[in-house]
Write a protein that holds these residues in place. Structure first.
Motif, PDB file in Angstrom:
ATOM      1  N   LEU A   1       4.691  -6.543   3.332  1.00 33.81           N
ATOM      2  CA  LEU A   1       5.535  -6.359   2.344  1.00 33.81           C
ATOM      3  C   LEU A   1       4.507  -7.196   1.727  1.00 33.81           C
ATOM      4  O   LEU A   1       3.771  -6.708   0.986  1.00 33.81           O
ATOM      5  N   LEU A   2       3.941  -8.496   1.984  1.00 39.69           N
ATOM      6  CA  LEU A   2       3.778  -9.740   1.664  1.00 39.69           C
ATOM      7  C   LEU A   2       2.449  -9.517   1.617  1.00 39.69           C
ATOM      8  O   LEU A   2       1.370  -9.353   0.495  1.00 39.69           O
ATOM      9  N   ALA A   3       1.526  -8.952   2.584  1.00 43.06           N
ATOM     10  CA  ALA A   3       0.501  -9.333   2.462  1.00 43.06           C
ATOM     11  C   ALA A   3      -0.499  -7.550   1.861  1.00 43.06           C
ATOM     12  O   ALA A   3      -1.445  -7.705   1.410  1.00 43.06           O
ATOM     13  N   THR A   4       0.614  -6.933   2.288  1.00 43.85           N
ATOM     14  CA  THR A   4      -0.156  -5.396   1.641  1.00 43.85           C
ATOM     15  C   THR A   4       0.071  -6.024  -0.310  1.00 43.85           C
ATOM     16  O   THR A   4      -1.690  -5.801  -0.738  1.00 43.85           O
ATOM     17  N   ASN A   5       1.179  -6.639  -0.228  1.00 46.32           N
ATOM     18  CA  ASN A   5       1.177  -7.085  -1.901  1.00 46.32           C
ATOM     19  C   ASN A   5       0.120  -8.315  -2.622  1.00 46.32           C
ATOM     20  O   ASN A   5      -0.534  -7.563  -3.407  1.00 46.32           O
ATOM     21  N   LEU A   6      -0.291  -8.949  -1.299  1.00 43.31           N
ATOM     22  CA  LEU A   6      -1.124  -9.397  -1.929  1.00 43.31           C
ATOM     23  C   LEU A   6      -2.708  -9.064  -1.669  1.00 43.31           C
ATOM     24  O   LEU A   6      -3.393  -9.032  -3.144  1.00 43.31           O
ATOM     25  N   ILE A   7      -3.070  -8.533  -0.800  1.00 43.29           N
ATOM     26  CA  ILE A   7      -4.447  -7.621  -0.575  1.00 43.29           C
ATOM     27  C   ILE A   7      -3.935  -6.375  -2.350  1.00 43.29           C
ATOM     28  O   ILE A   7      -5.642  -6.265  -2.796  1.00 43.29           O
TER      29      ILE A   7
ATOM     30  N   LEU B   1      -6.971 -11.748   4.700  1.00 42.43           N
ATOM     31  CA  LEU B   1      -5.288 -10.621   5.168  1.00 42.43           C
ATOM     32  C   LEU B   1      -6.162  -9.099   5.615  1.00 42.43           C
ATOM     33  O   LEU B   1      -4.962  -8.819   6.328  1.00 42.43           O
ATOM     34  N   ALA B   2      -7.513  -8.622   5.197  1.00 45.68           N
ATOM     35  CA  ALA B   2      -7.824  -7.383   5.738  1.00 45.68           C
ATOM     36  C   ALA B   2      -9.141  -7.236   6.714  1.00 45.68           C
ATOM     37  O   ALA B   2      -9.731  -6.166   7.141  1.00 45.68           O
TER      38      ALA B   2
ATOM     39  N   GLN C   1      -2.076  -0.543   6.582  1.00 44.67           N
ATOM     40  CA  GLN C   1      -1.015   0.610   7.898  1.00 44.67           C
ATOM     41  C   GLN C   1       0.793   0.847   7.601  1.00 44.67           C
ATOM     42  O   GLN C   1       0.876   0.246   6.494  1.00 44.67           O
ATOM     43  N   PRO C   2       1.198   2.028   8.110  1.00 44.19           N
ATOM     44  CA  PRO C   2       2.345   2.147   7.693  1.00 44.19           C
ATOM     45  C   PRO C   2       3.393   1.153   7.396  1.00 44.19           C
ATOM     46  O   PRO C   2       4.462   0.759   6.983  1.00 44.19           O
ATOM     47  N   GLY C   3       3.365   0.390   8.951  1.00 42.70           N
ATOM     48  CA  GLY C   3       4.564  -0.718   8.833  1.00 42.70           C
ATOM     49  C   GLY C   3       3.724  -1.913   8.241  1.00 42.70           C
ATOM     50  O   GLY C   3       4.697  -2.871   8.511  1.00 42.70           O
ATOM     51  N   GLY C   4       3.004  -2.733   7.601  1.00 44.44           N
ATOM     52  CA  GLY C   4       2.926  -3.273   7.302  1.00 44.44           C
ATOM     53  C   GLY C   4       1.100  -4.068   7.308  1.00 44.44           C
ATOM     54  O   GLY C   4       0.384  -2.879   7.152  1.00 44.44           O
ATOM     55  N   THR C   5       1.212  -4.536   8.089  1.00 49.24           N
ATOM     56  CA  THR C   5      -0.949  -5.192   7.870  1.00 49.24           C
ATOM     57  C   THR C   5      -1.538  -5.783   9.497  1.00 49.24           C
ATOM     58  O   THR C   5      -0.082  -5.812  10.357  1.00 49.24           O
ATOM     59  N   THR C   6      -2.405  -5.469  10.090  1.00 44.38           N
ATOM     60  CA  THR C   6      -2.633  -5.417  11.500  1.00 44.38           C
ATOM     61  C   THR C   6      -3.409  -7.156  11.116  1.00 44.38           C
ATOM     62  O   THR C   6      -3.562  -7.312  12.627  1.00 44.38           O
TER      63      THR C   6
END
Length: 488
Positions: A92-98, A162-163, A173-178
């Motif tokens: 969630l944190l990584a998705t917010n940052l990206i 991060l990506a 991804q649906p469950g977070g980031t890879t």
């Protein structure tokens, strides 16, 4: 059309992402009516039908090279909703940052590269500020571009770390980031954000971000601009006052936000709250209230407005009374504006609330909201990086249902983006996308009610025969349109 009226067609618009054509009817030097045409059809929703639902993570980011992260996040959330899984805290944190990295970069690009160069035009040559504005903001050659582009380039390394890359990453991804990060990469992220904060605090604002975010009234903004005259934001405030931007481009004053930057907390789901602003008050948001109207779009097979789960996107260039490839999204049957001004108003920021109360959504308040968002989001990002727990997982795994459906909502830089996914026998049965500029640049609906930009243009002074088009350029660009996302 009245006897003395004239019609003009304007387009294509430069420094706008994608094709756009605006037709205006002018009477006595003012725009009486406007029609906004998105003259491009792309067909991503048809491409997705019959595919493995996970292919949406590959295909939908290709809708746009500017908004690809937003498209990825919306697709991932639609899949997560269908799968019934949640992101890990790190994911969630990584998705917010990206997502924030892309949104902040878009706001910066809009201000320096798309919006401010209009004030270097010869239309403003008689103004005392024109020479300084031209030297600073003229397209491609202005000193502002030389200052901003290196800062933006370094900023995008956040998404690289991060990506993997930008645009069109598969890390979301649906469950977070890879992409898990190591301790030294966390330090690198902190260093990048610190460098970008220095750029904002020396060049754009000439003040601390926290001081900018704390500006609560229009009077405080004007006083602050006088005290920090060396910054580009203050430069804009002075020009805006001279050019009367607060009186340009008022639309419906109905605003909507899906809520930006998830928190993972049940009582406060987003850092910028979701909701709608209708008739001067905030109300809760309900995605089932969204419909798409195709009465003036080159689409067929849908007689009445439908929710995206019940809708379709079937092109037909021979539809009578149609004038755009863009559908007309409505909330409870009404026209709503989306974007930074909507997010900051619904989140309750006092400066934006006062600007909207005094003058509605207009060219000035839209640009101020975008820059204010920079001052508010970058400190949030510093906290998200600090909260990343090294060594813990970044992504949950889930199983796709053979039959099901999911909704993915996200706030892109330009406003509310939604993906609606339906799965049948393990394949995509229907995939509908409603992009931010689809909301803002929609055509008329079945009741002949114009879209937000069409309403914002009405009443604009454009001179005899519409020769003075710079005001139209300001209004169009104040929405920061992305036309390729609009017609996806």
């Amino acid at each position: 059309m009245a006897g003395n009226s004239t019609r003009r067609i304007l387009g294509p618009f430069n420094r706008v992402e994608g094709d756009l054509e605006v037709q205006v009817e002018i009477d006595e030097g003012r725009i009486e009516s406007a029609w906004v045409n998105s003259p491009l059809y792309r067909g991503f929703e048809q491409i997705l039908v019959g595919k493995d639902p996970r292919d949406a993570l590959v295909i939908t980011p290709r809708i746009c090279g500017i908004c690809s992260v937003s498209q990825s996040v919306a697709a991932a959330r639609a899949l997560a909703d269908a799968q019934g899984i949640e992101q890990t805290p790190n994911g969630l944190l990584a998705t917010n940052l990206i997502l924030a990295c892309e949104n902040v970069a878009d706001h910066l690009s809009h201000f320096y590269l798309f919006f401010m160069p209009d004030f270097a035009r010869s239309d403003y040559a008689e103004h005392a500020w024109h020479r300084d504005a031209a030297e600073r903001f003229v397209a491609q050659k202005g000193s502002a571009s030389r200052d901003m582009l290196p800062a933006r380039s370094e900023w995008m390394h956040i998404t690289g770390l991060l990506a993997g890359k930008w645009p069109h990453s598969l890390a979301l991804q649906p469950g977070g980031t890879t992409r898990a990060i190591e301790p030294r990469e966390k330090l690198r992220l902190q260093s990048i954000v610190a460098g970008f904060r220095r750029f904002l605090e020396t060049t754009l604002f000439a003040d601390k971000l926290e001081n900018v975010a704390a500006i609560a009234t229009e009077d405080e903004l004007m006083a602050w601009a006088g005290q920090h005259a060396g910054g580009d934001f203050a430069h804009f405030v002075r020009i805006a006052a001279s050019a009367g931007l607060a009186k340009l481009g008022r639309a419906t004053d109905h605003f909507m936000s899906y809520g930006a930057y998830a928190t993972g907390h049940p009582n406060e789901t987003h850092r910028f709250e979701s909701g709608i602003w209708f008739d001067g008050r905030r109300e809760s948001f309900e995605q089932r209230a969204i419909t798409e109207d195709i009465s003036h779009a080159w689409m067929h097979a849908q007689r009445t407005p439908k929710h995206p789960f019940d809708g379709s996107t079937l092109p037909d260039a021979d539809i009578a009374d149609a004038y755009s490839w863009c559908k007309a999204p409505r909330y409870n049957g009404r026209v709503f504006e989306v974007g930074a001004v909507a997010r900051q108003l619904i989140d309750g920021h006092p400066l934006i609330a006062e600007l909207v109360t005094n003058g509605g959504g207009n060219v000035f308040s839209r640009v101020v909201a975008r820059l204010l968002e920079l001052a508010r989001v970058v400190p949030m990002m510093e906290g998200w990086i600090k909260a990343i727990a090294i060594g813990e997982t970044f992504c949950n795994q889930g199983k796709l249902p053979k039959d099901g459906e999911g909704v993915g909502l996200v706030e892109a830089a330009r406003g509310s983006l939604g993906h609606w996914l339906q799965i049948k026998h393990g394949r995509i049965l229907n995939y509908q996308i409603v992009a931010p500029t689809t909301w803002n640049f929609s055509p008329r609906d079945q009741d002949d009610v114009p879209g937000a930009l069409e309403q914002a243009l009405i009443g604009t002074e454009v001179g005899d025969n519409g020769k003075q088009t710079v005001s139209i350029q300001h209004i169009v660009r104040s929405f920061d349109p992305c036309m390729v996302c609009t017609v996806h």
